[in-house]
Design a protein around this motif. Structure first.
Motif, PDB file in Angstrom:
ATOM      1  N   ALA A  64     -16.445  29.173  -2.299  1.00 30.04           N
ATOM      2  CA  ALA A  64     -16.062  30.374  -1.574  1.00 30.04           C
ATOM      3  C   ALA A  64     -14.586  30.679  -1.802  1.00 30.04           C
ATOM      4  O   ALA A  64     -13.773  29.769  -1.958  1.00 30.04           O
ATOM      5  CB  ALA A  64     -16.327  30.162  -0.087  1.00 30.04           C
ATOM      6  N   PRO A  65     -14.243  31.938  -1.854  1.00 33.35           N
ATOM      7  CA  PRO A  65     -12.828  32.302  -2.013  1.00 33.35           C
ATOM      8  C   PRO A  65     -11.959  31.635  -0.952  1.00 33.35           C
ATOM      9  O   PRO A  65     -12.280  31.674   0.232  1.00 33.35           O
ATOM     10  CB  PRO A  65     -12.843  33.824  -1.848  1.00 33.35           C
ATOM     11  N   GLY A  66     -10.898  31.007  -1.417  1.00 28.86           N
ATOM     12  CA  GLY A  66      -9.991  30.334  -0.491  1.00 28.86           C
ATOM     13  C   GLY A  66     -10.381  28.915  -0.172  1.00 28.86           C
ATOM     14  O   GLY A  66      -9.645  28.209   0.509  1.00 28.86           O
ATOM     15  N   ALA A  67     -11.549  28.476  -0.667  1.00 26.36           N
ATOM     16  CA  ALA A  67     -12.014  27.131  -0.331  1.00 26.36           C
ATOM     17  C   ALA A  67     -11.109  26.076  -0.944  1.00 26.36           C
ATOM     18  O   ALA A  67     -10.487  26.287  -1.984  1.00 26.36           O
ATOM     19  CB  ALA A  67     -13.453  26.938  -0.801  1.00 26.36           C
ATOM     20  N   SER A  68     -11.060  24.953  -0.297  1.00 22.78           N
ATOM     21  CA  SER A  68     -10.328  23.799  -0.796  1.00 22.78           C
ATOM     22  C   SER A  68     -11.317  22.655  -0.872  1.00 22.78           C
ATOM     23  O   SER A  68     -11.897  22.267   0.133  1.00 22.78           O
ATOM     24  CB  SER A  68      -9.178  23.459   0.159  1.00 22.78           C
ATOM     25  N   LEU A  69     -11.559  22.140  -2.072  1.00 24.95           N
ATOM     26  CA  LEU A  69     -12.598  21.135  -2.230  1.00 24.95           C
ATOM     27  C   LEU A  69     -12.116  20.012  -3.132  1.00 24.95           C
ATOM     28  O   LEU A  69     -11.166  20.163  -3.889  1.00 24.95           O
ATOM     29  CB  LEU A  69     -13.874  21.749  -2.787  1.00 24.95           C
ATOM     30  N   GLN A  70     -12.793  18.893  -3.008  1.00 27.61           N
ATOM     31  CA  GLN A  70     -12.377  17.723  -3.768  1.00 27.61           C
ATOM     32  C   GLN A  70     -12.993  17.731  -5.161  1.00 27.61           C
ATOM     33  O   GLN A  70     -14.109  18.193  -5.370  1.00 27.61           O
ATOM     34  CB  GLN A  70     -12.794  16.454  -3.040  1.00 27.61           C
ATOM     35  N   ALA A  71     -12.228  17.210  -6.131  1.00 31.43           N
ATOM     36  CA  ALA A  71     -12.722  17.060  -7.482  1.00 31.43           C
ATOM     37  C   ALA A  71     -13.857  16.013  -7.478  1.00 31.43           C
ATOM     38  O   ALA A  71     -13.906  15.167  -6.592  1.00 31.43           O
ATOM     39  CB  ALA A  71     -11.578  16.601  -8.379  1.00 31.43           C
ATOM     40  N   PRO A  72     -14.774  16.006  -8.444  1.00 32.15           N
ATOM     41  CA  PRO A  72     -14.818  16.950  -9.556  1.00 32.15           C
ATOM     42  C   PRO A  72     -15.557  18.235  -9.190  1.00 32.15           C
ATOM     43  O   PRO A  72     -16.405  18.237  -8.309  1.00 32.15           O
ATOM     44  CB  PRO A  72     -15.609  16.159 -10.597  1.00 32.15           C
ATOM     45  N   PHE A  94     -10.851  35.625  -7.594  1.00 28.65           N
ATOM     46  CA  PHE A  94     -11.299  34.628  -6.617  1.00 28.65           C
ATOM     47  C   PHE A  94     -10.454  33.372  -6.807  1.00 28.65           C
ATOM     48  O   PHE A  94     -10.354  32.855  -7.913  1.00 28.65           O
ATOM     49  CB  PHE A  94     -12.782  34.304  -6.801  1.00 28.65           C
ATOM     50  N   VAL A  95      -9.888  32.911  -5.719  1.00 32.81           N
ATOM     51  CA  VAL A  95      -8.977  31.761  -5.785  1.00 32.81           C
ATOM     52  C   VAL A  95      -9.538  30.611  -4.953  1.00 32.81           C
ATOM     53  O   VAL A  95     -10.040  30.813  -3.842  1.00 32.81           O
ATOM     54  CB  VAL A  95      -7.582  32.152  -5.254  1.00 32.81           C
ATOM     55  N   PHE A  96      -9.492  29.423  -5.505  1.00 32.20           N
ATOM     56  CA  PHE A  96      -9.904  28.235  -4.762  1.00 32.20           C
ATOM     57  C   PHE A  96      -9.022  27.072  -5.200  1.00 32.20           C
ATOM     58  O   PHE A  96      -8.319  27.158  -6.211  1.00 32.20           O
ATOM     59  CB  PHE A  96     -11.385  27.920  -5.015  1.00 32.20           C
ATOM     60  N   THR A  97      -9.076  26.025  -4.438  1.00 34.67           N
ATOM     61  CA  THR A  97      -8.212  24.872  -4.689  1.00 34.67           C
ATOM     62  C   THR A  97      -9.042  23.619  -4.907  1.00 34.67           C
ATOM     63  O   THR A  97     -10.006  23.365  -4.182  1.00 34.67           O
ATOM     64  CB  THR A  97      -7.264  24.647  -3.493  1.00 34.67           C
ATOM     65  N   VAL A  98      -8.680  22.861  -5.925  1.00 34.19           N
ATOM     66  CA  VAL A  98      -9.307  21.563  -6.172  1.00 34.19           C
ATOM     67  C   VAL A  98      -8.304  20.490  -5.766  1.00 34.19           C
ATOM     68  O   VAL A  98      -7.167  20.478  -6.238  1.00 34.19           O
ATOM     69  CB  VAL A  98      -9.695  21.402  -7.650  1.00 34.19           C
ATOM     70  N   GLU A  99      -8.751  19.623  -4.880  1.00 33.52           N
ATOM     71  CA  GLU A  99      -7.895  18.521  -4.453  1.00 33.52           C
ATOM     72  C   GLU A  99      -8.285  17.262  -5.210  1.00 33.52           C
ATOM     73  O   GLU A  99      -9.441  17.083  -5.581  1.00 33.52           O
ATOM     74  CB  GLU A  99      -8.044  18.280  -2.947  1.00 33.52           C
ATOM     75  N   ALA A 100      -7.307  16.396  -5.426  1.00 30.48           N
ATOM     76  CA  ALA A 100      -7.602  15.137  -6.103  1.00 30.48           C
ATOM     77  C   ALA A 100      -8.604  14.352  -5.273  1.00 30.48           C
ATOM     78  O   ALA A 100      -8.546  14.339  -4.049  1.00 30.48           O
ATOM     79  CB  ALA A 100      -6.321  14.334  -6.284  1.00 30.48           C
ATOM     80  N   SER A 101      -9.570  13.722  -5.952  1.00 28.58           N
ATOM     81  CA  SER A 101     -10.565  12.938  -5.222  1.00 28.58           C
ATOM     82  C   SER A 101      -9.887  11.737  -4.604  1.00 28.58           C
ATOM     83  O   SER A 101      -9.012  11.121  -5.189  1.00 28.58           O
ATOM     84  CB  SER A 101     -11.692  12.501  -6.150  1.00 28.58           C
ATOM     85  N   SER A 102     -10.320  11.404  -3.381  1.00 29.79           N
ATOM     86  CA  SER A 102      -9.686  10.285  -2.670  1.00 29.79           C
ATOM     87  C   SER A 102     -10.452   9.002  -2.928  1.00 29.79           C
ATOM     88  O   SER A 102     -11.552   9.021  -3.407  1.00 29.79           O
ATOM     89  CB  SER A 102      -9.654  10.580  -1.177  1.00 29.79           C
TER      90      SER A 102
END
Lengths: 361, 285
Positions: free
Chosen positions: B176-184, B277-285
């Motif tokens: 979703a636009p604006g979402a922040s989710l973990q890789a991969p 559409f912009v989203f963010t991928v966070e480094a997997s923890s």
């Protein structure tokens, strides 16, 4: 169709989502959460006071261990703790076959490193079962010299309302803030005299590092007296892209003789839902009757209005849970929960019966 | 004395509990929606998409599968579910499609609601009672019959005419636009209101870029190499699959909607504006 999205809450499952917090104990004793927990907002690891309380005040019988008393400390800097919940349960949904099973609901371990004793700690709350490891909380916390304020940063449970043991309570599900939904951010706490307050800024549902106003703000403030307390809470999940979601709550506790009462009411205005948003409300009233030491009867009534613009759509849930703590660090919980909704929805007519073994240290 | 106090309190509890009760459901369908509002699920479950949406996805699955933080990016509310299900590779088992039209046995959704084999994670609905065998059978039948969208299957001519009269637009995006989710992150899904002209889909009209301090600033790095394809059996949905896993950062997906070669439907109607559409991928923890 937006009203149908409110049904996200109508089929609230009756299974137990285990946690550790028991705010009724705070009401019974007149303490703040920070009296017994490492986390000033409650839940998770117990501190030395909480460990001693759990051994001496909770159980029906205290097994004497002589001078070897568990207080969580491995040494003056490192402390550990844990919770394990194992459950046998039977669940019935109207017009569906009953389901029953044994389930390891949760095993969690806690680690606290008091790198500067009484002032600076590093804390981790890790769920190790079922499934793979799952990080719940990891943060650094700095206390002021007299412990009347603190700053916490990392991944944390958001401060909002009663931190109930049952994460599926309507008030926790409707608001969407519970111990299964930690967020990454910073929390400032103020605990002075009768006041207990927190303010947190976190990423939120849709917050990203480049979305300047897409953050989540949580605020709660409690006025705590020995036999009663009253608090307010608010949460604004400000997604710059998909809209705002606001939750506003009022919660309270009262001790009348052996009964500790808890109450909470919440209103949620979710503008992230299409076609005009969705407004919902939830309420909880719980009585915890301390029948005798080690014996607690918890009766809970809940009500949910999944869409306040629609009439006759209320859902109710009643729970009765008998909690028996025979010896220190061991608890048996026998419970029943009944969900009752509109007649035409089978999924709103459920019963759950469970027997839970809860070991903690 | 203490017991009397408790008994008195218990009586008050009883009175309060008796006061709280469920709604009568008067004027509502079985999803709690006013009947006069249209839609809803007052009809029994039948093997068509709308019925399954009303009887299963909306009342049961959207408890979790909704919004920007929906598990595996799978939003099952009415606006998103079809586009994110049919012909879309599963995130948990990338070799399987969530719904493979005509093949329920090899549709991951079917395996998830049946409880196996070869599923990752738990049976759905997670933590709740499984769907009844009758319900699963109806969903299987819908998949076996081609997993069509209900209205299109029932009245193709009328619906097609109506569709053509509407503007060509993006109806759903995952993440979703604006979402922040973990890789991969293995795929980006874009659903359109009409069937896409596949010839308008190419690296110059669909661009994935890593952006810096602000999503509004020009990308400093070359576009991320991606594979572009239409979802299998679902030609209104575009799959954007990075050739290499995305590292942590903020990404912008751009769909060229203007000018020559813009993304367009089969009637050569373009989006009319560039979509971001912009989203963010966070480094997997």
């Amino acid at each position: 169709m937006r009203r149908m999205l409110g049904l996200a809450f109508l089929v609230l499952a009756l299974w137990q989502a285990p946690a550790m917090a028991e705010p009724y104990l705070a009401v019974q004793t007149g303490f703040k959460c920070s009296q017994c927990h490492v986390n000033p907002t409650g839940g998770g690891m117990r501190n030395a006071f909480g460990d001693v309380f759990a051994q001496t005040q909770l159980p029906a019988k205290h097994i004497d261990t002589g001078s070897d008393v568990w207080a969580g400390a491995l040494n003056s800097f490192i402390s550990i703790g844990g919770d394990v919940r194992f459950q046998a349960e039977a669940q019935k949904v109207r017009n569906q076959p009953a389901v029953n099973d044994f389930d390891l609901e949760q095993a969690r371990v806690y680690l606290e490193a008091a790198v500067i004793p009484q002032r600076l700690i590093v804390y981790a709350d890790e769920q190790v079962a079922p499934g793979g490891a799952l990080n719940r909380e990891v943060y650094g916390l700095y206390w002021s010299a007299n412990h009347d304020w603190y700053v916490k940063a990392g991944q944390l449970y958001l401060p909002y309302g009663l931190r109930l043991e049952d994460q599926t309570a309507f008030v926790r599900e409707d608001v969407g803030i519970n111990m299964t939904t930690p967020d990454r951010g910073v929390e400032f706490g103020y605990l002075h005299g009768v006041w207990d307050g927190q303010f947190a800024v976190s990423n939120g549902t849709a917050g990203g590092p480049t979305v300047s106003n897409g953050k989540q703000y949580s605020l709660q403030l409690s006025f705590v007296q020995p036999i009663w307390r009253l608090g307010v809470a608010a949460n604004l999940n400000d997604s710059a892209v998909s809209g705002r979601r606001g939750a506003y709550g009022l919660f309270a506790g009262l001790k009348t003789g052996p009964i500790a009462w808890l109450a909470e009411a919440d209103y949620v205005d979710d503008q992230t839902v299409a076609n005009g948003g969705l407004k919902s409300a939830a309420g909880l009233l719980e009585a915890n009757w301390l029948i005798a030491r080690g014996h607690n009867l918890k009766i809970t009534a809940e009500e949910l209005r999944p869409d306040t613009t629609v009439s006759h759509n209320e859902v109710a849930r009643w729970s009765a849970v008998y909690e028996f703590t025979p010896i220190q660090f061991l608890q048996l919980r026998l419970g029943a929960r009944v969900l009752d909704g509109i007649p035409q929805a089978d999924s709103q007519h459920q019963q759950l019966y469970f027997l839970e073994l809860h070991a903690f240290f | 004395m203490q017991f009397i106090t408790a008994a008195r309190s218990a009586a008050i509890v009883t009175l309060v509990l008796a006061g709280g009760c469920a709604g009568s459901g008067k004027g509502l369908d079985q999803n709690g929606e006013p009947i006069s509002a249209g839609g809803g699920a007052s009809e029994p479950l039948t093997p068509d998409f709308q019925s399954i949406q009303d009887n299963v996805f909306t009342p049961i699955c959207t408890r979790c599968h909704i919004g920007a933080s929906a598990p595996e990016g799978l939003q099952l509310d009415e606006a998103h579910s079809y586009a994110l299900l049919v012909g879309i590779p599963s995130v948990e088992q990338g070799s399987l499609l969530r719904i493979k039209a005509g093949d329920p046995d090899n549709s991951y959704l079917i395996r998830k609601i049946q409880g196996g084999p070869g599923i990752t994670g738990g049976q759905m609905p997670l933590g709740g009672p499984p769907l009844s065998q009758d319900t699963i059978a109806v969903i299987r039948q819908w998949v076996a019959e081609g997993a069509l969208q209900s209205a299109m299957a029932q009245a193709p001519t009328a619906i097609a005419r109506e569709e053509l009269q509407r503007a060509f637009s993006v109806t759903a995006v995952s993440p979703a636009p604006g979402a922040s989710l973990q890789a991969p992150l293995s795929q980006i899904v874009v659903a359109f209101s009409h069937e896409i002209d596949v010839s308008s889909i190419n690296p110059s009209t669909v661009v994935l870029e890593k952006v810096g301090a602000s999503e509004l600033m020009p990308a400093l790095e070359p576009a991320v190499p991606v594979a572009l394809s239409l979802a299998d059996g679902n030609p209104t949905t575009l799959l954007v699959r990075p050739l290499a896993p995305l590292d942590a950062g903020t990404y912008r997906l751009t769909l060229r909607g203007t000018g020559a070669g813009a993304v367009a439907d089969l009637s050569a109607v373009s989006l009319g504006t560039d979509e971001y559409f912009v989203f963010t991928v966070e480094a997997s923890s």
